[in-house]
Scaffold this motif. Structure first.
Motif, short mmCIF file in Angstrom:
data_model
loop_
_atom_site.label_atom_id
_atom_site.label_comp_id
_atom_site.label_asym_id
_atom_site.label_seq_id
_atom_site.Cartn_x
_atom_site.Cartn_y
_atom_site.Cartn_z
N ASP A 31 0.84 -1.17 0.02
CA ASP A 31 0.07 -0.05 0.17
C ASP A 31 0.87 1.33 -0.01
N LEU A 32 1.89 1.28 0.88
CA LEU A 32 2.66 2.29 0.91
C LEU A 32 3.60 2.80 -0.42
N ALA A 33 4.00 1.56 -1.24
CA ALA A 33 4.30 1.69 -2.46
C ALA A 33 3.61 2.37 -3.50
N ILE A 34 2.40 2.06 -3.47
CA ILE A 34 1.29 2.23 -4.43
C ILE A 34 0.81 4.06 -4.01
N TRP A 35 1.08 4.31 -2.65
CA TRP A 35 0.75 5.65 -2.32
C TRP A 35 1.50 6.35 -2.65
N ARG A 47 14.84 5.99 -4.27
CA ARG A 47 14.73 6.11 -2.90
C ARG A 47 14.38 7.52 -2.47
N LEU A 48 13.81 7.71 -1.33
CA LEU A 48 13.22 9.03 -0.75
C LEU A 48 14.35 9.76 -0.45
N LYS A 49 14.26 11.19 -0.66
CA LYS A 49 15.30 12.05 -0.01
C LYS A 49 14.64 12.91 1.13
N PRO A 50 14.75 12.32 2.52
CA PRO A 50 14.01 12.67 3.46
C PRO A 50 14.61 14.29 3.88
N PRO A 322 13.61 4.05 7.27
CA PRO A 322 13.86 2.93 6.53
C PRO A 322 12.77 1.74 6.17
N LEU A 323 11.53 1.98 6.93
CA LEU A 323 10.54 1.09 6.46
C LEU A 323 9.98 1.67 5.05
N LEU A 324 9.90 2.73 4.99
CA LEU A 324 9.27 3.40 3.73
C LEU A 324 10.24 3.17 2.63
N GLN A 325 11.65 3.21 2.78
CA GLN A 325 12.56 2.92 1.79
C GLN A 325 12.67 1.55 1.49
N SER A 326 12.40 0.58 2.40
CA SER A 326 12.13 -0.93 2.18
C SER A 326 11.11 -1.11 1.17
N LEU A 330 11.60 -2.95 -2.48
CA LEU A 330 10.83 -4.07 -2.82
C LEU A 330 9.94 -3.95 -4.15
N HIS A 331 9.17 -2.62 -4.07
CA HIS A 331 8.40 -2.23 -5.05
C HIS A 331 9.16 -2.23 -6.55
#
Length: 348
Positions: A31-35, A47-50, A322-326, A330-331
């Motif tokens: 769901d996060l990847a789709i969001w 990869r996110l740049k936070p 790191p959860l979001l990056q993962s 994965l996606h």
């Protein structure tokens, strides 16, 4: 304000169905990847740049005895942030998050350390707020200036190429202001929302409930009606800056990750002011503070973690990076059934 690109989320959803795993087996990570696909926007986001901004300010309501710590701790913690000794410094280093501290109203003077572990922006609007139990916390001009500081911070981060904005806070007694705002904007009673904050005992919590009740009655009598009215009456300078930060993130089209109780109160203000802001918000965790889950529910957000945290500083949000990056890795990097030469499941 831009809208998420739903066509990209559908492409991302289709990709998830083709990856070498049972359908739905990565749960919320899918769901996060789709969001994110609809918002970054890309069918396979990189990869996110936070960027993390901690807004700091003091609260006049601390004089009512609603916190376990004295008001001068706000300034002392700003120094700690700059020295790199706080929990959020550790997490920012660990997860490669750029960190800024924005002083919008710290009441106590403090020296700036020679060696800084974070960028410090001193833009004090006032030496803290007035006592919200007795009078409006801020003037209209002060509230607007704080909002604009947060809004500009988000826009600058977006201009610098940041793709995930995280707001944090520091301000002794700010759980009192946050509780008052959440009550005002959701209709819950103070007893439903007020918690133990920095660790007050049961007697102090009862006092805190009464302080919030008094503040709400005073502000209502003063004519508070809109989200901006309530922010001015019972909010805080750092909470106003956070609300502006979330509004700015949405206007810039950059996802924003909420932290705990105080940041969620600020997000409620931003969403009540402009409901479209909600499309750009994610909830990192649900804290130990009593009313946080109710506030997240009012925003329609599902937290990723429940670790019993109540620290603030955006520590819970940083833990989710790191959860979001993962989720995005994965996606984007898993093979599809076709690419791997693996037989897909037969639908029955």
């Amino acid at each position: 304000m831009p809208s998420p690109q739903t066509a990209l989320s559908e492409i991302a959803r289709e990709r998830q169905s083709q990856l070498t795993k049972p359908a739905g087996s990565l749960g919320f990570l899918e769901d996060l990847a789709i969001w994110f696909a609809a918002r970054l926007p890309a069918p396979t986001p990189t990869r996110l740049k936070p960027m993390l901004a901690i807004f700091a300010a003091d609260h006049g309501v601390a004089a009512e005895g609603v916190s376990a710590f004295p008001a001068e701790v706000t300034a002392q913690m700003v120094i700690n942030f700059m020295n790199g000794g706080a929990a959020i410094n550790v997490l920012a280093r660990q997860h490669q998050i750029s960190l800024s501290v924005i002083d919008v109203g710290v009441a106590t003077d403090y020296p700036v350390p020679a060696q800084n572990s974070a960028r410090l922006y001193r833009t004090p609007i006032a030496k803290g707020t007035a006592n919200l139990r007795r009078q409006a916390a801020m003037s209209e001009a002060e509230c607007s200036k704080a909002w604009q500081v947060g809004h500009a911070t988000a826009f600058e981060a977006a201009k610098a190429g940041k793709t995930l904005l995280i707001g944090g806070e520091m301000g002794i007694a700010n759980t009192t202001a946050a509780a008052a705002l959440i009550c005002a904007l959701t209709g819950y009673q103070p007893a439903d929302i007020v918690g133990h904050g920095t660790g007050i005992d049961t007697q102090a919590k009862e006092l805190k409930i009464q302080v919030v009740q008094d503040a709400l009655q005073r502000a209502q009598a003063a004519g508070a009606h809109s989200a901006q009215d309530w922010l001015r009456e019972v909010g805080g300078l750092e909470i106003a800056a956070l609300a502006g930060f979330y509004a700015g993130a949405a206007e810039a089209g950059v996802p924003a990750l909420l932290d705990g109780f105080i940041t969620t109160a600020a997000a409620l203000v931003a969403v009540k002011d402009n409901p479209a802001v909600a499309e750009w918000l994610l909830a990192s965790h649900v804290s130990q503070e009593q009313g946080h889950r109710l506030a997240l529910s009012a925003l329609g957000l599902t937290p990723m973690l429940d670790l019993g945290l109540r620290l603030g500083e955006a520590s819970g949000a940083a833990l989710c990076v790191p959860l979001l990056q993962s989720a995005l890795a994965l996606h984007g990097e898993m093979a599809t059934f076709a690419e791997a030469g693996v037989a897909a499941a037969k639908m029955v």
